[in-house]
Each structure stands twice: as structure tokens, then as C-alpha cells.
Design an enzyme around this catalytic site. Sequence first.
Site, PDB file in Angstrom:
ATOM      1  CE1 TYR A  52     -12.087 -22.663   6.687  1.00  0.00           C
ATOM      2  CE2 TYR A  52     -12.014 -21.954   4.405  1.00  0.00           C
ATOM      3  CZ  TYR A  52     -11.540 -22.740   5.419  1.00  0.00           C
ATOM      4  OH  TYR A  52     -10.507 -23.620   5.176  1.00  0.00           O
TER       5      TYR A  52
ATOM      6  CE  LYS B  54      -4.762 -24.740   4.881  1.00  0.00           C
ATOM      7  NZ  LYS B  54      -5.285 -24.247   3.614  1.00  0.00           N
TER       8      LYS B  54
ATOM      9  CG  HIS C 126     -14.550 -27.290   1.118  1.00  0.00           C
ATOM     10  ND1 HIS C 126     -14.106 -28.281   1.968  1.00  0.00           N
ATOM     11  CD2 HIS C 126     -13.552 -27.064   0.243  1.00  0.00           C
ATOM     12  CE1 HIS C 126     -12.892 -28.636   1.610  1.00  0.00           C
ATOM     13  NE2 HIS C 126     -12.525 -27.926   0.565  1.00  0.00           N
TER      14      HIS C 126
ATOM     15  NE  ARG D  48      -3.082 -29.801  -6.530  1.00  0.00           N
ATOM     16  CZ  ARG D  48      -3.610 -31.002  -6.299  1.00  0.00           C
ATOM     17  NH1 ARG D  48      -2.864 -32.093  -6.404  1.00  0.00           N
ATOM     18  NH2 ARG D  48      -4.878 -31.135  -5.974  1.00  0.00           N
TER      19      ARG D  48
ATOM     20  CB  SER E 174     -14.178 -30.644   7.785  1.00  0.00           C
ATOM     21  OG  SER E 174     -15.046 -31.644   7.311  1.00  0.00           O
TER      22      SER E 174
ATOM     23  CG  HIS F  63      -9.888 -35.116   0.525  1.00  0.00           C
ATOM     24  ND1 HIS F  63      -9.596 -35.922  -0.531  1.00  0.00           N
ATOM     25  CD2 HIS F  63     -10.418 -33.995  -0.014  1.00  0.00           C
ATOM     26  CE1 HIS F  63      -9.914 -35.321  -1.664  1.00  0.00           C
ATOM     27  NE2 HIS F  63     -10.414 -34.152  -1.371  1.00  0.00           N
TER      28      HIS F  63
ATOM     29  CD  GLU G 193     -13.654 -30.096  -6.471  1.00  0.00           C
ATOM     30  OE1 GLU G 193     -13.389 -31.147  -5.874  1.00  0.00           O
ATOM     31  OE2 GLU G 193     -14.405 -29.219  -6.029  1.00  0.00           O
TER      32      GLU G 193
END
Lengths: 777, 79
Positions: A77, A121, A74, A146, A575, A125, A347
Site C-alpha cells: 500500500y 471483507k 498490492h 481464506r 487496487s 482480483h 501463490e
Amino acid sequence: MTDPTREAATQDPATPNGAEPVDSVEHAARTPELDQPYRELGLADDEYERIREILGRRPTEAELAMYSVMWSEHCSYKSSKTHLKYFGETTTDEMRAKMLAGIGENAGVVDIGDGWAVTFKVESHNHPSYVEPYQGAATGVGGIVRDIMAMGARPVAVADPLRFGPADAADTRRVLPGVVEGVGGYGNCLGLPNIGGEVVFDESYARNPLVNAMCVGVLKSDELQLAHATGTGNKVILFGARTGLDGIGGVSVLASETFSGDETGSGRKKLPSVQVGDPFTEKVLIECCLELYGSDLVVGVQDLGGAGLSCATSELAAAGDGGMRIDLDTVPLRAEGMNPAEILSSESQERMCAIVRPEDVDSFMAVCRKWDVTATVIGEVTDEEHLRIDWRGECVVDVPPRTVADEGPVYQRPVRRPAEQDLIAADDANTLSRPATAAELRETVLRMAASPNLCSREWVTGQYDHYVRGNTVLAQPSDGGVLRVDEETDRGIAVATDCNARYTRLDPYEGARLALAEAYRNVAVTGSKPVAVTNCLNFGSAEDPGVMWQFQQSVRGLADAAAELGIPVTGGNVSFYNQTGGDPILPTPVAGVLGVIDDVTARIPTGIGAAPGESLLLLGDTREEFGGSEWSRVVHGHLGGTPPRVDLARERLLADVLGIGSRDGLISAAHDLSEGGLAQALVEMSLIGETGARIVLPEEADPFVWLFAESAGRVAVSVPRGAELKFTELCSARGLPCSKIGVVDDESRALEIQGVGDIPLSELREAWEGTLPRLFG
Amino acid sequence: MARVVVDVMPKQEILDPQGQAVANALPRQGFEGISEVRQGKRFELEVDDGVDDDTLARIAENFLANPVIEDWAVRRVES
């Protein structure tokens, strides 16, 4: 529930009963043979060995936690990097001209003129949303917002491409309502309009829904912020929510491995510690950040998302002067007894990290106090080329930050075109049995309109706020969302996301080009000029050579198509591991396109009937193309053959003509033809415009092919009385095929199609609007 | 008949925005000395004697609580 990170904290034989001595750098150097649970944290044997080589000793628990999350698929990459390079290689300087920030930054930024810039972007999720649909989707929105804030922009809109299993499956009934509520709940509370997105149902997404979240932000082009820690002696400030035990290991364990719970037989249940977000905290954080930027109190800024502080500190340091010292004891905690590894990999949502000049710290704190945002100096920038983190007086992390953030492993995963591709291609959809009589065609129009992938999305999008902030010009069910950016000049932007993953399954290269072509067209039909591309690449396991082939082909397809369209890919997200058992999802490279419209009042709506006496024209060529079509799915449950041909020069021409048509007031409505073909486009134009139409197809046309083929590069437009000649001349002068297919009939309450029959709008509406409420209402 | 109380609380490690909002509001209202608030919900069920603990646990786990983010506790009280 086993939390691997906590396990790491208690496995040290020297730590009985949780009385935890610190696994300091010094301790690590003294105990080289200590067994470390690196495999449980998702690291391979050779990766762990490399960490030992880099450090010249075993990593501490905290270092191991950092490397394991930052080297996860994640964050690093590692499987996709080698392919993603192609985006950079195919972007020319000319394409880059308007790009202020590109791949590698938190989000791409594009200059749109008049001193304005736009950043956008999409991020996935997916797995968190399967586990906990509401919070998974909500924190997906929070995270992408964010990212946009970290570029210095004010977030102005969101859009969510969503994909679920079959509409009538029990698990879809569990997941979809929660996801939709989560998207709406977080976005609505933030006061952001949701202006686009998709809802797609397909068997392959059962137990692996795709929840992709897009955010768009606006800034003055000289207000760009970058994520770097420069200036020795500058302070590192963590601000926003306190740090708790949420989502620990979420990135490494969840996002990078097949979600299989206990089914692996390993006995280790990969139950996540999910995150719960608080949109009201985020809203205040947005305003606080914007005031900090406006007062020029920030040297660099980074949001905290996946991998939390591990990611923020190592990336800021790696992109800056290379050194940073952090004192973990200063981090405001929400839970008691958190160890360094937990603090670094938490997180917890709604946190940001800023680099601030020492003389500005007081002013920075004053702004945060004003907004009631907790802010703490947690460290400073150094020239040591090392990220050094202390806890309880001992050094627990001492690493070269680039080895954490940038120099992770890179894999050349095996890539192999599956032999079955030929079988699928040979299974021609054009030979499926077709409706023959007028009655059968009429029935097909209605059946298609009511099918889960074509029916009205109102049940979903009605839960989202579209108009908050007062600048939304077009939102669902329009092809693209349009927003006003400048309230004086009426300059605005458009966004759309698309991917027909059935096409990508048949041919991942052409399918990806089709996805981009459709998103491009959806922006163009609003009258906007497409200027930039982003993507969210959702695929199965990176360790499956067939999946990697799909990935490689899709990346090439998207990059080549962007180059042919002359617009840059400014960023993206990957993903992998979207699969249940051995079955990967359909390859789903979602393409997002940003457009600019000089005057939003010239935008083109979707519904007909706005001007009296409109003519309906079809732009583009219709061919006998049914491979991957919605008709083949709805009527035959079939997926085979080849996807429609894509002609990007034609797409550019189409966009040019639509742009001129919008500017000169020659077009009163336009709708892109995609899934479901012309029939579906006419149904939607009539229902959205609440106006009937009489359709007469060209004499030589086969009504079935004209109504249901999914040939690309086509748009249906309505042209006001008096503009028809001028518009058709514009088309013929530029060589764009244009066929008259009928007239809008203000008096009629029906869609009348010659050779098919009359369908009252009320009957169409019942079919189109009834499906989702029946399934989920 | 017995009265059964099911308490459902956000899991300890998970953010509780409601509780936090209350905690933040307390000092503004002049109440000092309260460092943490967590907010959950309480269900009161009137239950036939034939309903066993297993069934009550299933009700709590599958219906009253979201076990991914919430803990629950069932107790029988005197009625």
C-alpha cells in the site's frame, strides 16, 4: 514466456545450465557487485538501495524476491498508505465500540450481539480475471474466503461486485461468462451462498474488468484468531495444498503495473503465471481450520494469498515476537527443482500457516490427518528479531521481518485535481432534451428497464447458489442480502455493496459519500441496522496525479461519510493500475456495508403484493438531479454535471424509520431508489412481486423528474392496509418527507402510471429480463 | 483424409485438481506406487488433406485449448 523470478535464478554467472548453487547470505556478502534484476521484479532504484542499506549487503535472490513482492503496491500500500491513515483519524472510540478487529488485520470483525461476531471483507482480483476469467474469478473467491477463515470465522456467504466493458463488446462476451462461471464454480463448490454483488457495464472497464469478491464469516466473539507468531519455540506449520509454480510474481508484476503485455516495447511480455484453484481442497481446509480453532490448537494463523510464504512468514513474525526460523526443504512441493525464491513467492492456492505450541503439534497433525490435509512443520518462532530461512543447509534469507512486512516504502505521490473536472461539471445533464409526451415517457420506462445496467441480473445470479446452508433470508434481486446467524434467536445480518462510479467521476468526494450512502440504504431497506463499512478501492495508475486526486478525495469522502453515519470502516483493499493504455477506469470506490437485524423474520422484501391492499409511498425528496444519471447515459450517452446531493443525516433518519417499520410490521415491501430512479424501482417492485400497481404522482410533480431523477436518500415502500396512518404519522413525527404515490393493485397485471400510460407486466418483463440472455445466453 | 490427434494438457506449473483427485484415490483403491497423475483431454479430428499444419495449430491454440493454462500438441496419425 519470461518469468522474472526464474530469470533471477539463472542470471548468476556462477550458475551455468541450471546447476544452481545456493545464493546464500554468505554468498551475497561475498559478491556485493553482482547485478540483480530488481527492476524486472518491480523495485525502483532507491528501493533496491534501501534494501541494501537495511541488510548491509546485497539481498540474496530469495530476499530480493521477498522484498519485491512485499514492497509491491498490492502488498505494501505504498501509494495509498498516506491517504488511508485518514480512516483511522476519523474513527471515534464510540464508532470503535463494537469493533473487535479493524484495519490492518486480515479482515474487520464486529460484535453483533448475543455473543456473535461477524467478519467481512472485499478484495479485488481484477487483472488475473482479465487474463483468465474463470480461474481469476474463482481464485478471487478462494482468496477472500481464506482471509475470513484466518480470523477464526466460518465463511457463511459471498457476494461479488463485478464491472465490465460495454455489454455488447466482444471482449465483454469473452470475459463476463468466464468470470460469472468462476465465481459460481468456486463458491457453489464450497457450499457458500452468493447473496449480493453488482454487475455494472461501462466503457472504461473494457480490457480492465473489476472482479471484486466479498466474503462474510461468523464466529463467536471470543473465538477471534489473530495473525501473529508469538511464543519462542512454537512451531510454524504450513497446511493445505502443496506449493507449486503457480502465480509466481503475480502480485508484484501483475497487480502493481498497468497490464500492457508487449505494448511497452520493452520486449518483456508480462504474461502471468495464473493460478488454478481447487474449491474442494478449500472446503476441507475450512472444516479442518474450524476444528483446529475449536480444539484450541492454534496460537496464530495467517492465510497464504498474494506473495505466498513471503507474506505469511514475514507478517506473522512482524506481528509477533519478531523472530522466526524456517527450513524451506520441509515445504511440500508440487513441482520439481523449485528454488528458494520460487518457493517463497509461489501463490499456490488453498494454503494456510499456523503457529502451534510444541505440545499441541501431535494433536494438530491428527486433526489434519482426519481431514486429509497435508500439514508440515516448517519452522519455529524465535526471539532473534530475525526471519531466517534455510535451504539445503545454507541460510538464504536473514532479514528483520518488520522491514519486509511493515516498513516498506511510503510514497507521497503527486496529487492534482485535473482541470477538466470543471469542464465536466459545467456540462450540465439537466439541460439534455427530455421525453415530453406520455408515449415518450412510456417508451423511456421500457428502454431504461431493458438497458444493460438496469435490466434483470438473473442470467448472472442464476448461476450462483443463493440458498445453500439454509440460512439465506434475502438474496438477489433484493437490495441487500440477509442471512440468519442464530437459528434460535433468529438474529441475522445484512450486506450490500455499491458504487456508482459515474458519480465518482463527476465528483470523487461526493461520489464516494453517495456510494456509502447507497450501500447503507440498501442494508436499511431490508430492515437491518447498518453497523460497519468495508471497501474495495479500484483506481487507475497511482503515478497519475489526477488519479491520485480521485483516490484522495474518495478516501476522504468515504471516511467522512462513515463518521457522519456513525459506523466504522473496519478494513478495505486498494487496487491501482486499473487502466488500459493512458485511460484509467472510472474511479470505483466500492463501499460494502454490514447490518444487523434482530429478527430475520421481520426482514422487508422488495416485491409488492405480499399483503392485500397495500399503499405505495415515496420517502425522501425528489429534485431535478440528472448528473451522472442512468437516463443521461442510456438516452444521451452523456456524463457531466454534478452528482445528486447527499444528506447523511437524512440517510440515518431513513434507516431509523425503516428499522421501526420493519420491527412493527408497518412495511410490506421496500426498495431503494438509485440508478434509474423511481421508474426503475417501481418496475422492479412490480416484477419481483408479480403484482401490478396504479401510480398517481403528486399534482405539482413533473412526471419526468419524479420518474427518472436519481436524488439520493429515497426509498419506495408499500404499506399494508391499516398501517398507512400509523406509518405516515411515524414519518411526520420524525420529519421524514413521505408522499403517497399510488396503490398496489392485486387484480391488475400492469404498471399504470397516470400521465404515462399502462404497461402490462408481461411487456415490462420481456424488456427487463430479455437483455442479458440475448447478449450472453 | 487424415486423422489428427490434439492432446491438451494442463501446463506443468499449474495445479491440476482432477489429476490430483485421481492420484489421491489410487492408494485408496489399493493401487500403490503412483506418485503423480495429470489429466488432460484428447481430440480426434478427421481432416481433409488440404488443411495445413498452420490451420491445425490455430484450431488447437484458439479453440481446443486455453493457452493461458493449457499446453497442446498436434500430431497426424495414420488412418
